[in-house]
Scaffold this motif. Structure first.
Motif, mmCIF file in Angstrom:
data_model
loop_
_atom_site.group_PDB
_atom_site.id
_atom_site.type_symbol
_atom_site.label_atom_id
_atom_site.label_comp_id
_atom_site.label_asym_id
_atom_site.label_seq_id
_atom_site.Cartn_x
_atom_site.Cartn_y
_atom_site.Cartn_z
ATOM 1 N N PHE A 245 0.818 -1.214 0.000
ATOM 2 C CA PHE A 245 0.000 0.000 0.000
ATOM 3 C C PHE A 245 0.854 1.267 0.000
ATOM 4 O O PHE A 245 0.430 2.310 -0.451
ATOM 5 N N VAL A 246 2.087 1.167 0.508
ATOM 6 C CA VAL A 246 2.937 2.356 0.606
ATOM 7 C C VAL A 246 3.220 2.941 -0.778
ATOM 8 O O VAL A 246 3.069 4.130 -1.020
ATOM 9 N N GLY A 247 3.609 2.067 -1.698
ATOM 10 C CA GLY A 247 3.953 2.553 -3.033
ATOM 11 C C GLY A 247 2.756 2.570 -3.965
ATOM 12 O O GLY A 247 2.825 3.133 -5.060
ATOM 13 N N ALA A 248 1.654 1.956 -3.520
ATOM 14 C CA ALA A 248 0.510 1.793 -4.416
ATOM 15 C C ALA A 248 0.004 3.075 -5.066
ATOM 16 O O ALA A 248 -0.278 3.084 -6.257
ATOM 17 N N PRO A 249 -0.093 4.200 -4.298
ATOM 18 C CA PRO A 249 -0.616 5.411 -4.958
ATOM 19 C C PRO A 249 0.252 5.879 -6.126
ATOM 20 O O PRO A 249 -0.188 6.697 -6.930
ATOM 21 N N LEU A 250 1.485 5.374 -6.227
ATOM 22 C CA LEU A 250 2.337 5.769 -7.348
ATOM 23 C C LEU A 250 2.007 4.981 -8.611
ATOM 24 O O LEU A 250 2.613 5.181 -9.659
ATOM 25 N N LYS A 251 1.033 4.078 -8.472
ATOM 26 C CA LYS A 251 0.562 3.270 -9.607
ATOM 27 C C LYS A 251 1.703 2.607 -10.364
ATOM 28 O O LYS A 251 2.545 1.971 -9.750
ATOM 29 N N GLN A 252 1.781 2.806 -11.670
ATOM 30 C CA GLN A 252 2.812 2.058 -12.410
ATOM 31 C C GLN A 252 4.228 2.501 -12.051
ATOM 32 O O GLN A 252 5.181 1.804 -12.333
ATOM 33 N N TYR A 253 4.332 3.682 -11.434
ATOM 34 C CA TYR A 253 5.673 4.162 -11.080
ATOM 35 C C TYR A 253 6.022 3.865 -9.627
ATOM 36 O O TYR A 253 6.782 4.575 -8.993
ATOM 37 N N LYS A 254 5.438 2.802 -9.125
ATOM 38 C CA LYS A 254 5.659 2.378 -7.758
ATOM 39 C C LYS A 254 7.136 2.062 -7.539
ATOM 40 O O LYS A 254 7.757 2.494 -6.577
ATOM 41 N N THR A 255 7.712 1.269 -8.446
ATOM 42 C CA THR A 255 9.111 0.866 -8.297
ATOM 43 C C THR A 255 10.016 1.686 -9.204
ATOM 44 O O THR A 255 11.003 2.259 -8.766
ATOM 45 N N TYR A 256 9.653 1.728 -10.464
ATOM 46 C CA TYR A 256 10.509 2.423 -11.433
ATOM 47 C C TYR A 256 9.932 3.790 -11.741
ATOM 48 O O TYR A 256 8.714 3.972 -11.756
ATOM 49 N N SER A 257 10.830 4.753 -12.016
ATOM 50 C CA SER A 257 10.332 6.100 -12.243
ATOM 51 C C SER A 257 10.047 6.386 -13.710
ATOM 52 O O SER A 257 9.560 7.445 -14.060
ATOM 53 N N ASN A 258 10.385 5.435 -14.579
ATOM 54 C CA ASN A 258 10.049 5.646 -15.990
ATOM 55 C C ASN A 258 9.618 4.326 -16.638
ATOM 56 O O ASN A 258 9.815 3.258 -16.063
ATOM 57 N N ASP A 259 9.035 4.428 -17.805
ATOM 58 C CA ASP A 259 8.489 3.235 -18.447
ATOM 59 C C ASP A 259 9.567 2.255 -18.883
ATOM 60 O O ASP A 259 9.302 1.075 -19.078
ATOM 61 N N GLU A 260 10.780 2.761 -19.062
ATOM 62 C CA GLU A 260 11.865 1.879 -19.524
ATOM 63 C C GLU A 260 12.479 1.108 -18.372
ATOM 64 O O GLU A 260 13.263 0.179 -18.587
ATOM 65 N N GLY A 261 12.164 1.500 -17.163
ATOM 66 C CA GLY A 261 12.722 0.818 -16.004
ATOM 67 C C GLY A 261 14.218 1.029 -15.854
ATOM 68 O O GLY A 261 14.949 0.110 -15.484
ATOM 69 N N THR A 262 14.678 2.253 -16.139
ATOM 70 C CA THR A 262 16.115 2.503 -16.026
ATOM 71 C C THR A 262 16.494 3.189 -14.704
ATOM 72 O O THR A 262 17.664 3.306 -14.389
ATOM 73 N N SER A 263 15.492 3.672 -13.970
ATOM 74 C CA SER A 263 15.803 4.205 -12.639
ATOM 75 C C SER A 263 14.601 3.960 -11.717
ATOM 76 O O SER A 263 13.489 3.727 -12.182
ATOM 77 N N THR A 264 14.863 4.029 -10.425
ATOM 78 C CA THR A 264 13.793 3.698 -9.483
ATOM 79 C C THR A 264 13.200 4.948 -8.853
ATOM 80 O O THR A 264 13.787 6.021 -8.903
ATOM 81 N N ASN A 265 12.054 4.763 -8.235
ATOM 82 C CA ASN A 265 11.274 5.888 -7.730
ATOM 83 C C ASN A 265 11.252 5.937 -6.197
ATOM 84 O O ASN A 265 10.370 6.527 -5.602
ATOM 85 N N PHE A 266 12.232 5.286 -5.575
ATOM 86 C CA PHE A 266 12.159 5.102 -4.130
ATOM 87 C C PHE A 266 12.392 6.382 -3.331
ATOM 88 O O PHE A 266 12.152 6.410 -2.134
ATOM 89 N N ASP A 267 12.907 7.443 -3.977
ATOM 90 C CA ASP A 267 13.121 8.666 -3.202
ATOM 91 C C ASP A 267 11.875 9.539 -3.203
ATOM 92 O O ASP A 267 11.886 10.653 -2.697
ATOM 93 N N ASN A 268 10.790 8.998 -3.749
ATOM 94 C CA ASN A 268 9.544 9.742 -3.773
ATOM 95 C C ASN A 268 9.012 9.975 -2.360
ATOM 96 O O ASN A 268 9.150 9.112 -1.495
ATOM 97 N N GLU A 269 8.376 11.142 -2.181
ATOM 98 C CA GLU A 269 7.854 11.491 -0.850
ATOM 99 C C GLU A 269 6.859 10.461 -0.322
ATOM 100 O O GLU A 269 6.759 10.224 0.871
ATOM 101 N N LEU A 270 6.102 9.846 -1.228
ATOM 102 C CA LEU A 270 5.082 8.896 -0.791
ATOM 103 C C LEU A 270 5.713 7.658 -0.137
ATOM 104 O O LEU A 270 5.165 7.086 0.788
#
Lengths: 480, 298
Positions: A245-270
């Motif tokens: 549920f923690v990353g869920a609101p980020l939808k498809q960008y829960k783990t990766y920050s772009n569609d190519e999956g070249t970087s992650t989104n873990f530094d997001n405030e959520l």
């Protein structure tokens, strides 16, 4: 050095045996208690639905074919009955089925993968572990591309199972697996009796982190052996689904920050906000401590089903909540959505954040009976799996009558709150979120778990945790 | 002459036939896999894709591992584990064996030795399961620590500081009986004359232990040390059962990481490369020890 590997192998076998001994508490293990599961409602559903879902019958020159199905659930939770129904119905057509249970842990999956890659005699198997494990199997050539077979049978997965549920499991727009069970990890379970006792409204329509924390504090009471925690995060066996549920609101960008999956989104405030919420409940004592969970190997049934926690993560436990013979308890469980960061996310509840489905049915491309196996797949999805509903697996196919399923799941009075089950099942399944996935998923997941663990154990603060997650994961991605 | 030759050939043939089963076993299960894994360590093989589906990548695996924090952590933890477990285990065993040997009647001594040997027979997985319980919040070990005055003992297996020592303690316990057994056998083999001679020279109990027992047990200690170091480098079962490498990677060990790379990430090539490193470490350890032992016994 090979010797070491071989020895490691035997240790693995031994470990597998131990897992059977110690860790099966949560899953029901190989309990021999036979339980009668299916209510009248579900049996009748089975026959009517199956009749509707039948496709071209198999032709096999009078010889009987035996299909081998592997799944991670003990047979007594509906699978035995389902197989019995299938065998009765397909006896005349010369098709029979055998069910083998494998343990859905790392050793069990390794066993399945080894069998599949060495040819083996498995025709159909149920896969767990989401898109990343499915991807491994597709790359290894152990999952059949079912797209054309489905087309030939006139089965449109998006239409029949819901875009939300199938899109996330497509690989290159092909279907290597079909989800069969509705399981929305955006939801959790609560002990309704404890909520009523504390005078707290059941949050069927959702709640915020803040409200959740207040309620968790209010629900916490007692000391020592009589302690009741507001929340049990259920992270002892590994940080995984429980905090989806923690990353869920980020939808498809829960783990990766772009569609190519070249970087992650873990530094997001959520991420920070959600992880901090968990830590806060540990720190103020309203959740069973993470140390206790991991060090003492506690399981869902020992805490939630013993009435020692008012709320718990782990929607996949519907099966054992409903199994009163093995896990007797006398309170009512309600299914409620996980909290959201703040009010602005409340309206997100009209659809599920991630593929709200599980139990991926796959066919072994090396099977000698692919046509028959495909017939079974559709038979199973379109009604055959009904006996599983009463033991907590909610069928995904839209052809199922939601009322009948609710009735089957709530057949035992007072186990589930039917209103909450209805709300849970009413989630709109037509809006799709495509999960981004790379071949480094499992490594990134391990990095994420390690850092989250370090944070939850107080080794680092939330900013360091999230920036480490990102730095380490990105380094893995860059290394490939 | 030809009869003699015939006989020799026949003898050789007979020997070969008798040796054949174990030779086949050796070739099939040790030699071929050994060579194969050497080869695999130079590839990126995912074993699920089947034989032949590998790409030759040279020494890439061997170069990558020195920036891989999991590998580095595994290496460090394995060294710490070995450096702690082997000497402490041997030292304790030596003391216990000596005490049993000098102060306890033969019959009771045998009972004691057999009892202490039990953990060695017991499957590591079963032992580990019991130790998980001992270490749990209300487990006997934690309670004991409280009784001994440790006010707030940690959750041993969930602690970055204590998880590895907790596993080490269990390993020392499980190996102790075996070490005592071997030491006892070694002590039984020491000639009584030496002790008598020492006594005549006025040696006390401690001096006899120090100047007779310990030097006489050198081959035993050497044997136990080599097998102990090799065994310690291969630690896996206890880690896999008790902590699965956690918390974080504080209890990752080499074999655990080999297992993880091979069967979680399906990267057989990398796993084999780590296994090659492990093999080289053990080779060096054994060579150094042999050399040292031969050198000082001259």
């Amino acid at each position: 050095m090979r010797k070491n590997l071989v020895r490691a192998g035997s240790a693995v076998l031994a470990a597998a045996m131990l897992t059977g001994l110690t860790a099966c508490g949560g899953s029901g293990g190989s309990s021999t208690t036979a339980t009668t599961k299916a209510g009248a409602a579900s049996s009748s559903t089975a026959t009517t639905m199956a009749a509707a879902g039948k496709t071209a019958a198999a032709k096999n020159n009078g010889e009987t074919i035996t299909l081998n199905l592997w799944g991670g659930i003990p047979g007594e939770y509906g699978y035995d009955e389902m197989v019995e129904n299938f065998n009765k119905e397909f006896k005349d057509k010369g098709i029979q089925m055998e069910y083998t249970r494998y343990k859905n842990d790392s050793d069990g999956n390794l066993q399945l993968d080894t069998y599949l890659s060495s040819g083996g005699s498995i025709d159909i198997y149920m896969g767990y572990g989401g898109i990343s494990r499915l991807k491994t199997r597709v790359e290894a050539g152990t999952a059949l591309d079912m797209t054309d077979y489905l087309k030939a049978r006139g089965f449109d997965p998006v239409g029949e199972l819901g875009a939300t549920n199938v899109t996330g499991y497509q690989i290159d727009d092909k279907y290597y697996a079909l989800p069969t069970k509705y399981e929305n990890k955006g939801w959790m379970v609560i002990n309704e009796d404890l909520f009523k006792e504390a005078g707290i409204e059941i949050p069927l329509k959702g709640w915020t982190y803040e409200e959740f924390r207040e309620d968790a504090k209010k629900l916490t009471k007692g000391d020592g052996q009589d302690k009741i925690w507001g929340m049990y995060w259920n992270l002892g066996s590994g940080i995984g689904d429980s905090i989806e549920f923690v990353g869920a609101p980020l939808k498809q960008y829960k783990t990766y920050s772009n569609d190519e999956g070249t970087s992650t989104n873990f530094d997001n405030e959520l991420w920070k906000k959600g992880l901090q919420l968990i830590k806060d409940t540990y720190d103020d004592g309203s959740a069973m401590s993470y140390e206790t969970e991991t060090a003492d190997n506690v399981t869902f049934d020992q805490v939630f089903l013993e009435g020692k926690a008012a709320m718990s993560a782990g929607i996949y436990n519907l099966r054992i909540i409903n199994d009163l013979d093995t896990y007797p308890h006398d309170f009512t469980t309600a299914i409620v959505p996980f909290p959201v960061p703040d009010e602005s996310y409340m309206n997100e509840y009209d659809y599920s954040y991630r593929p709200g489905a599980g139990d991926l049915i796959c066919v072994n491309p090396k099977s000698e009976h692919i046509e028959e196996a495909m017939d079974f797949v559709l038979w199973y999805i379109k009604g055959g799996m009904a006996p599983l509903a009463s033991s907590g697996r909610i069928p995904l196919w839209k052809g199922f009558d939601a009322d009948l399923v609710t009735k089957a799941l709530c057949a035992k009075e007072g186990v589930f709150d039917p209103e909450s089950v209805k709300a849970y099942m009413a989630v709109d399944g037509t809006k799709a979120v495509k999960t981004i996935s790379t071949k480094n998923d499992s490594k990134i997941n391990d990095v994420k778990k390690e850092e989250e663990q370090a944070f939850l154990l107080g080794q680092e603060d939330v900013d360091t945790c999230c920036s480490n997650m990102k730095t380490r994961a990105d380094a893995i991605l860059a290394g490939e | 002459m030809s009869g003699k030759k015939k006989k020799a050939v026949r003898e050789q043939l007979t020997a070969t036939v008798f040796l054949l089963p174990s030779l086949i076993g050796l070739v099939l299960f040790s030699l071929i896999p050994l060579v194969f894994s050497l080869f695999i360590s130079l590839t990126d093989w995912n074993f699920l894709n089947g034989m032949g589906s590998w790409n030759f990548i040279g020494l890439e695996n061997f170069l990558d591992m020195w920036t891989d924090e999991w590998f580095l952590a595994s290496l460090k933890n394995t060294f710490i584990y070995t450096i702690v477990v082997v000497p402490i285990g041997l030292f304790l065993a030596l003391i216990i064996a000596a005490l049993i040997d000098s102060f306890i009647s033969d019959r009771l001594a045998n009972v004691l030795r057999v009892t202490m040997y039990m953990p060695k027979i017991c499957n590591i997985v079963a032992s580990a399961a019991i130790w998980i319980m001992l270490y749990s919040t209300y487990g006997p070990f934690t309670q004991l620590m409280r009784l001994l005055g440790w006010e707030n003992p940690p959750h041993f297996l969930a602690s970055y500081t204590w998880a590895l020592p907790a596993i080490m303690l269990m390993s020392i316990w499980s190996g102790l009986g075996y070490h005592v057994f071997i030491y006892s056998a070694g002590m039984a083999g020491i000639s009584r004359d030496l002790y008598e001679a020492a006594e005549l020279d006025g040696a006390g109990a401690i001096q006899k232990f120090w100047y007779v027992t310990i030097p006489q047990l050198r081959p035993t200690t050497f044997f136990l040390m080599i097998t102990g170091i090799i065994g310690s480098f291969k630690v896996f079962g206890s880690v896999n059962v008790m902590t699965q490498g956690g918390p974080g990677h504080s209890t990752y060990t080499l074999v655990y990481y080999i297992y993880k790379s091979a069967f979680s990430y399906y990267n057989m090539g990398y796993a084999s490369a780590v296994a090659v490193i492990l093999f080289l470490i053990l080779l060096v350890v054994t060579l150094v020890q042999w050399k040292h032992n031969n050198g000082s016994s001259d």
